[in-house]
Motif scaffolding. Structure first.
Motif, mmCIF file in Angstrom:
data_model
loop_
_atom_site.group_PDB
_atom_site.id
_atom_site.type_symbol
_atom_site.label_atom_id
_atom_site.label_comp_id
_atom_site.label_asym_id
_atom_site.label_seq_id
_atom_site.Cartn_x
_atom_site.Cartn_y
_atom_site.Cartn_z
ATOM 1 N N GLN A 24 -14.576 -3.830 1.104
ATOM 2 C CA GLN A 24 -13.537 -4.760 1.068
ATOM 3 C C GLN A 24 -13.907 -6.358 0.492
ATOM 4 O O GLN A 24 -14.838 -6.967 1.052
ATOM 5 C CB GLN A 24 -13.012 -4.687 2.275
ATOM 6 N N GLN A 55 -3.333 -10.092 -2.765
ATOM 7 C CA GLN A 55 -4.348 -8.957 -3.769
ATOM 8 C C GLN A 55 -3.586 -7.377 -3.775
ATOM 9 O O GLN A 55 -3.500 -6.838 -4.673
ATOM 10 C CB GLN A 55 -5.642 -8.668 -2.750
ATOM 11 N N ARG A 72 -5.239 -10.406 1.466
ATOM 12 C CA ARG A 72 -4.814 -9.342 1.233
ATOM 13 C C ARG A 72 -3.140 -8.902 0.840
ATOM 14 O O ARG A 72 -2.782 -8.254 -0.093
ATOM 15 C CB ARG A 72 -5.105 -8.019 2.288
ATOM 16 N N GLU A 106 0.866 -1.305 -0.064
ATOM 17 C CA GLU A 106 -0.068 0.020 -0.171
ATOM 18 C C GLU A 106 0.760 1.283 0.089
ATOM 19 O O GLU A 106 0.619 2.043 -0.782
ATOM 20 C CB GLU A 106 -0.965 -0.025 1.258
ATOM 21 N N LEU A 155 -16.525 -9.075 6.220
ATOM 22 C CA LEU A 155 -15.581 -8.162 5.951
ATOM 23 C C LEU A 155 -16.278 -6.818 5.997
ATOM 24 O O LEU A 155 -17.419 -6.560 5.608
ATOM 25 C CB LEU A 155 -15.070 -8.275 4.560
ATOM 26 N N ASN A 160 -10.033 -10.796 2.684
ATOM 27 C CA ASN A 160 -9.630 -10.778 4.182
ATOM 28 C C ASN A 160 -8.243 -10.555 4.347
ATOM 29 O O ASN A 160 -7.605 -10.427 3.439
ATOM 30 C CB ASN A 160 -10.551 -12.071 4.661
ATOM 31 N N ASP A 161 -8.112 -10.522 5.565
ATOM 32 C CA ASP A 161 -6.707 -10.447 5.771
ATOM 33 C C ASP A 161 -5.661 -11.440 5.447
ATOM 34 O O ASP A 161 -4.457 -10.976 5.522
ATOM 35 C CB ASP A 161 -6.328 -10.237 7.646
#
Length: 266
Positions: free
Chosen positions: A91, A101, A98, A41, A87, A94-95
């Motif tokens: 979003q 993703q 990600r 990010e 979620l 999920n964690d």
């Protein structure tokens, strides 16, 4: 972000992102996964970035999920499943998904350089890259079947673009370990090189010389052409995994592995 993930030359043109738990063959923890997301990010905001090389420290990409995470999760399965399936608004991943993703969403090419072992969570992270350069003697496996589970870390975003469904089923169901050369034949990696990190940086440097607008548009175009329904696939991953986690046969699979015996399934 901690030193579990190191980022050098973040401002570009080529950033180096490295999974950094060499004493554990770069096995991932929940904290490490969060750091990977944070790294991706943060790089998305670097205007001078042209490409990313993603690798593991000291000769291994990643041995997969650290077994300590499984032990910790065993005591809070209901909470974990809730986090997987429910979620925040807007979003789709999920964690656990990600960390894959985030590399697909990054606007610039991401090149995974694969040395040593690349198992389970590790291969799903590597598959999220745009390109994978592996050493001929690297070891790659979609390993979740070993623990009575399915891959659920974004593999629905990547595997359908790379190989036919019958071959994908075989790898998912068996957890077969492939060499880098065998993985190339299956379509899991882009090419093999004796020094994947050097080759990945050379390729990244080549891409960095092209028009950044054209490169970004090429990634967007190709991903759109080969895309499935990302939200639907990620949701199905999470639901199937949640159903398996803590089920009698999954527990028996783990116990059989730990006790080095044949499983006795119901």
């Amino acid at each position: 972000m901690t030193d579990l993930v190191t980022v050098t030359n973040a401002e570009g043109p080529v950033a180096d992102v490295r999974i950094n738990r060499p004493d554990k063959k770069n096995a991932v923890t929940l904290e490490l996964l969060a750091d990977l997301v944070a790294a991706g990010e943060a790089l998305a905001h670097q205007s001078g970035l042209r490409a990313v090389v993603l690798s593991g420290a000291d000769g291994n990409f990643s041995s997969g999920m650290d077994t300590s995470v499984f032990l910790k999760m065993a005591g809070q399965l209901d909470q974990i499943k809730d986090q997987m399936l429910n979620l925040p608004e807007g979003q789709i991943a999920n964690d656990f998904q990600r960390p894959a993703q985030v590399w697909q969403d990054l606007g610039v090419p991401v090149i995974a350089a694969i040395e040593g072992v690349c198992f389970g969570a590790g291969i799903q992270i590597a598959l999220a890259a745009d390109f994978r350069i592996a050493a001929p003697d690297a070891s790659l496996s979609i390993l979740e079947a070993k623990w009575g589970l399915v891959p659920d870390m974004g593999i629905s975003l990547s595997l359908p673009k790379l190989m036919p469904v019958d071959r994908a089923k075989a790898l998912i169901m068996t957890g077969q370990v492939l060499s880098g050369t065998e993985a190339l034949a299956e379509g899991l990696v882009t090419r093999v090189e004796d020094d994947p990190i050097e080759a990945a940086h050379a390729f990244a440097d080549e891409l960095a010389q092209k028009s950044p607008d054209a490169i970004r548009s090429a990634k967007t175009l190709a991903d759109a052409i080969w895309a499935g329904d990302a939200a639907k696939g990620l949701k199905l991953e999470a639901q199937l995994q949640a159903d398996l986690m803590g089920s009698p046969n999954q527990i028996e699979t783990v116990m059989a592995q730990m006790q080095k015996r044949a499983p006795n399934y119901s």
